[in-house]
Write a protein that holds these residues in place. Sequence first.
Motif, mmCIF file in Angstrom:
data_model
loop_
_atom_site.group_PDB
_atom_site.id
_atom_site.type_symbol
_atom_site.label_atom_id
_atom_site.label_comp_id
_atom_site.label_asym_id
_atom_site.label_seq_id
_atom_site.Cartn_x
_atom_site.Cartn_y
_atom_site.Cartn_z
ATOM 1 N N ALA A 222 0.797 -1.091 -0.211
ATOM 2 C CA ALA A 222 -0.387 0.238 0.282
ATOM 3 C C ALA A 222 1.167 1.323 0.291
ATOM 4 O O ALA A 222 2.020 1.454 0.621
ATOM 5 N N PRO A 223 0.735 2.652 -0.897
ATOM 6 C CA PRO A 223 1.496 3.099 -1.102
ATOM 7 C C PRO A 223 1.620 4.060 0.163
ATOM 8 O O PRO A 223 2.607 5.225 0.450
ATOM 9 N N GLY A 224 1.341 4.190 1.018
ATOM 10 C CA GLY A 224 0.138 5.281 2.207
ATOM 11 C C GLY A 224 1.465 4.133 3.057
ATOM 12 O O GLY A 224 2.288 5.010 3.717
ATOM 13 N N PRO A 225 0.991 3.389 3.782
ATOM 14 C CA PRO A 225 1.681 2.502 5.079
ATOM 15 C C PRO A 225 2.758 2.256 4.535
ATOM 16 O O PRO A 225 3.780 2.144 5.745
ATOM 17 N N ALA A 226 3.696 2.276 3.328
ATOM 18 C CA ALA A 226 4.464 1.314 3.078
ATOM 19 C C ALA A 226 5.934 2.500 3.374
ATOM 20 O O ALA A 226 6.765 2.454 3.545
ATOM 21 N N ARG A 227 5.113 3.686 3.256
ATOM 22 C CA ARG A 227 6.387 4.915 3.340
ATOM 23 C C ARG A 227 7.155 4.767 4.903
ATOM 24 O O ARG A 227 7.967 5.196 5.299
ATOM 25 N N THR A 228 6.143 4.079 5.880
ATOM 26 C CA THR A 228 7.054 4.065 7.539
ATOM 27 C C THR A 228 6.722 2.823 7.665
ATOM 28 O O THR A 228 8.132 2.629 8.454
ATOM 29 N N GLY A 229 6.286 1.860 6.895
ATOM 30 C CA GLY A 229 6.670 0.122 7.125
ATOM 31 C C GLY A 229 7.491 -0.256 5.968
ATOM 32 O O GLY A 229 8.312 -1.394 7.359
ATOM 33 N N CYS A 230 7.990 -0.110 4.733
ATOM 34 C CA CYS A 230 8.776 -0.051 4.697
ATOM 35 C C CYS A 230 10.540 0.194 5.432
ATOM 36 O O CYS A 230 10.692 1.150 5.760
ATOM 37 N N GLY A 317 -6.338 10.529 -15.868
ATOM 38 C CA GLY A 317 -7.449 10.149 -15.423
ATOM 39 C C GLY A 317 -8.101 8.957 -14.552
ATOM 40 O O GLY A 317 -8.769 8.873 -14.366
ATOM 41 N N PHE A 318 -6.518 8.376 -14.379
ATOM 42 C CA PHE A 318 -6.691 6.952 -13.407
ATOM 43 C C PHE A 318 -6.179 7.730 -12.124
ATOM 44 O O PHE A 318 -5.215 7.825 -11.930
ATOM 45 N N PRO A 319 -7.530 7.471 -11.016
ATOM 46 C CA PRO A 319 -6.884 7.880 -10.099
ATOM 47 C C PRO A 319 -5.564 7.733 -9.108
ATOM 48 O O PRO A 319 -4.800 8.208 -8.726
ATOM 49 N N MET A 320 -5.386 5.859 -9.189
ATOM 50 C CA MET A 320 -4.341 5.806 -8.281
ATOM 51 C C MET A 320 -2.840 6.379 -9.392
ATOM 52 O O MET A 320 -1.999 6.310 -8.783
ATOM 53 N N VAL A 321 -3.507 5.991 -10.545
ATOM 54 C CA VAL A 321 -2.303 6.111 -11.203
ATOM 55 C C VAL A 321 -1.541 7.618 -11.091
ATOM 56 O O VAL A 321 -0.113 7.545 -10.693
ATOM 57 N N ASP A 322 -2.840 8.953 -10.900
ATOM 58 C CA ASP A 322 -2.401 9.953 -11.392
ATOM 59 C C ASP A 322 -1.287 10.294 -9.514
ATOM 60 O O ASP A 322 0.150 11.217 -10.003
ATOM 61 N N ALA A 323 -2.292 9.302 -8.608
ATOM 62 C CA ALA A 323 -1.437 10.100 -7.470
ATOM 63 C C ALA A 323 0.045 9.376 -7.108
ATOM 64 O O ALA A 323 0.619 10.324 -6.248
ATOM 65 N N CYS A 324 -0.005 8.623 -7.474
ATOM 66 C CA CYS A 324 1.153 7.243 -7.237
ATOM 67 C C CYS A 324 2.550 7.903 -8.634
ATOM 68 O O CYS A 324 3.810 8.454 -7.823
ATOM 69 N N THR A 388 6.278 -14.487 -15.131
ATOM 70 C CA THR A 388 4.518 -14.595 -15.705
ATOM 71 C C THR A 388 4.544 -12.951 -15.731
ATOM 72 O O THR A 388 4.882 -11.621 -15.219
ATOM 73 N N ILE A 389 3.646 -12.870 -16.739
ATOM 74 C CA ILE A 389 3.195 -11.786 -17.230
ATOM 75 C C ILE A 389 1.874 -10.756 -16.451
ATOM 76 O O ILE A 389 1.069 -11.458 -16.152
ATOM 77 N N ARG A 390 2.346 -10.044 -15.687
ATOM 78 C CA ARG A 390 1.429 -9.254 -14.978
ATOM 79 C C ARG A 390 0.601 -7.488 -15.784
ATOM 80 O O ARG A 390 1.408 -6.941 -15.414
ATOM 81 N N ILE A 391 -0.409 -8.551 -15.958
ATOM 82 C CA ILE A 391 -1.178 -6.156 -16.120
ATOM 83 C C ILE A 391 -2.257 -6.447 -14.983
ATOM 84 O O ILE A 391 -2.908 -6.564 -14.562
ATOM 85 N N TYR A 392 -2.113 -4.703 -14.236
ATOM 86 C CA TYR A 392 -2.223 -4.827 -13.300
ATOM 87 C C TYR A 392 -3.494 -3.515 -13.836
ATOM 88 O O TYR A 392 -3.616 -2.667 -14.898
ATOM 89 N N ASN A 393 -4.247 -4.157 -12.744
ATOM 90 C CA ASN A 393 -5.719 -3.425 -12.917
ATOM 91 C C ASN A 393 -5.686 -1.934 -11.741
ATOM 92 O O ASN A 393 -5.719 -1.253 -11.193
ATOM 93 N N PRO A 394 -5.423 -0.671 -12.845
ATOM 94 C CA PRO A 394 -5.222 0.474 -11.664
ATOM 95 C C PRO A 394 -6.357 0.639 -10.421
ATOM 96 O O PRO A 394 -6.518 1.370 -9.622
ATOM 97 N N VAL A 395 -7.670 0.377 -11.121
ATOM 98 C CA VAL A 395 -9.017 0.578 -10.300
ATOM 99 C C VAL A 395 -8.858 -0.443 -9.128
ATOM 100 O O VAL A 395 -8.954 0.258 -8.014
ATOM 101 N N LYS A 396 -8.397 -1.767 -9.151
ATOM 102 C CA LYS A 396 -9.199 -2.855 -8.459
ATOM 103 C C LYS A 396 -7.297 -2.121 -7.346
ATOM 104 O O LYS A 396 -7.590 -2.299 -5.964
ATOM 105 N N GLN A 397 -6.307 -1.721 -8.304
ATOM 106 C CA GLN A 397 -4.785 -1.936 -7.225
ATOM 107 C C GLN A 397 -5.431 -0.122 -6.261
ATOM 108 O O GLN A 397 -5.220 -0.367 -4.637
ATOM 109 N N GLY A 398 -5.866 0.301 -6.608
ATOM 110 C CA GLY A 398 -6.782 1.738 -5.593
ATOM 111 C C GLY A 398 -7.574 1.060 -4.647
ATOM 112 O O GLY A 398 -7.450 1.521 -3.896
#
Length: 489
Positions: A222-230, A317-324, A388-398
Motif C-alpha cells: 500500500a503506497p501510504g503505509p509503505a512509507r513508514t512500514g518499509c 484520469g485514473f486516480p491511483m496512477v496519477d496519485a502514484c 509471469t506476465i502481470r497486467i495490473y488493473n489500476p482501479v482494483k489496485q486503488g
Amino acid sequence: MNKTAVNIVWFKRDLRLQDHAPLYNASQSGNPSILLYIFEPSLISDPHYDSRHWTFVWESLKEMQLKLEKHGHKLLIVCEEAEEIFRKLSELWQIEAVYSHRETGIDLTYKRDQQMARYFANEGVEWHEYPTNAVQRGLKNRDGWRKSWNEIIKSPQQKVDLDRLAVVEFTAQSLRRLNQEIPDVFMSSNAAFQTGGESEAWRLLESFVHKRCSDYNASISAPGPARTGCSRLSPYITWGNLSIRQIVQYMDEHYSDAPSKKGLRSFKSRLGWHCHFVQKFESEPRIEFENMNRGFDDIRTDWNQENFNAWKEGRTGFPMVDACMRSVMATGYLNFRMRAMLVSFLTHHLWLNWPEGSLHLARQFLDFEPGIHYSQFQMQAGTMGVNTIRIYNPVKQGMDHDPEGEFIREWVPELVSVPAGLLHEPWKMSRMEQGLYRCRIGQDYPEPVISDLKISYKHASSILWSKKGSPEVKEENRRILQMHVKKRS
Ligand SMILES: Cc1cc2nc3c(=O)[nH]c(=O)nc-3n(C[C@H](O)[C@H](O)[C@H](O)COP(=O)(O)OP(=O)(O)OC[C@H]3O[C@@H](n4cnc5c(N)ncnc54)[C@H](O)[C@@H]3O)c2cc1C
C-alpha cells in the motif's frame, strides 16, 4: 621538483567511511591518500539523473566531511570530468594508485571507467577496484552465486581507523586550478525528499529492525503505509551510505529480539534480490537500451506522445496512477507494487514502449539503481519472457491498497471531496455528483486517457501471451535462464 607519492580514494556510489574496501586498503598501503569525490558534468546532465540525486550526494558528502574534519582530514570535492581531474592532480602529486569500488552503472559510467582504465594504464597508475556489495564482474552463469553472496555478506567488515588514516593536506587555494564550485541547486535540501548521509541511514536501519519491521509485510503493497512500514533504505543502499553487509550483520545481531522475525526475513530476502538484479545488469548491461528477450523486439512500435505525457505528468484520469506519479515526482519514493503498476499502465494499457518511461522514472526515484531499475522495468513490461506476465488493473489496485482514498486525495486534490465509493472511477459520477463533489470530469480532473481497461488488458494480454509461445521468445528464454538463473541440480 619531486612530487609527493599519493594514493587516491575515488568515492562514487559508496558514500560512507566504514566497511569501505577502497578506503581500508588505501589506508594500509603506506602512502598518504587524497579522498576524492567528483561531480561529473556529463553524469549530471545524463537523462537518468535529476538534481534530487545530487542533493542526496551533497548531503552525504557534507556528513562525511564533518566526520573527517574531526580527525583532521578533508575530502576533496570537485566538479569536472574524471580524466581532467586526475590529469590536474597528477601535475601536483605523483599518483601511485587509485582505489575505488567497481560500479555497475549506466552505459555512461561504464564507458567512463573504460576510459579511466586506459588513462591509468598509460600513466602507470595502479587502479584497485573492489566489488560493490556481492556483485561479481565477468560471471558466465549463476552457479554458486547464492553461496558466494552469503559468504561475502557474512565476512568481516573492513573497519577504517580514521585516526590512523594518512590523508594528504591541501588548501582550496593550492588546488585553485580544480573546479571546486558545486552548483547551488545541489546544496539546497528539500524536506520532501529523504536526507542523504550515514547517520540517517543508521537511524532508519535501527528503527526498522527494532520497531517498524512488525508492519513490514502488512504495509508493503500500500503506497501510504509503505512509507513508514518499509525500511526506506533504498537510496542509502544505492548511494552507498550503508553496505548490504552492514545492514545484514546489524540485522542478524539483533534478530533474536526483533519484534517481527517474519518481517526481517522478508526484508533480508529483498537485500538478496538487490544484488541479484544488479548482477543481472552487470552480466547483461545492454538491457538499458534493448529488450532482455529479443523475441519481443517487434511489439509496441507505435508511439503516442499525448498519452505518454499524461502518464508522465500524472493526469491520466485514473486516480491511483496519477496519485502514484505525482507522489513519486514530489517525494522521490514509491513502494514496489505501485512502481510495478505505473510501468504496467504505461506498457500494457497505453501499449507504449518502456525506454522513455524508464528514463522518466529513473529521474524521479531517489534510489535509482540501474541494475534493479532496468531489470524490474522489463519484468513489469513483460519483455523478459521468463517471468509471469502481470497486467495490473489500476482501479482494483486503488480499491485494494487505498480503499478509503487517503493516498489519492493527498496527491490528487481535485478529487478531495469525492467519496471513497466514487473515487476510484470518478468518470462514473453523474453530472449532479460532479457538481456536488466539485470535480467536473474533463475540466477539474481529466477524462480517462483510455476508455476501457478491459479492452486494453485483452489487447496486451493476447499479444504478450502469443509472443511468449513463439520460437524466438522460447529460444531467448533458454539463453536467459542459462545466464541469470541458477541451474537446478
Ligand atoms: C519498475 C521498478 C523500478 C524499480 N527501481 C528501483 C531502483 O531504481 N532502485 C531500487 O533500489 N529499487 C527499485 N525497485 C525495487 C523496489 O521498488 C524498491 O527497492 C523499494 O520500493 C524501496 O523501498 P524500501 O527501501 O523501503 O524497500 P524494502 O522493502 O524495505 O527493501 C529493502 C531493500 O531491498 C531491496 N529491494 C526491495 N525490493 C526489491 C526488488 N523488488 N528488487 C530488487 N531489490 C529490492 C532494496 O535495496 C531495498 O532498499 C524498482 C521496482 C520496480 C517495480
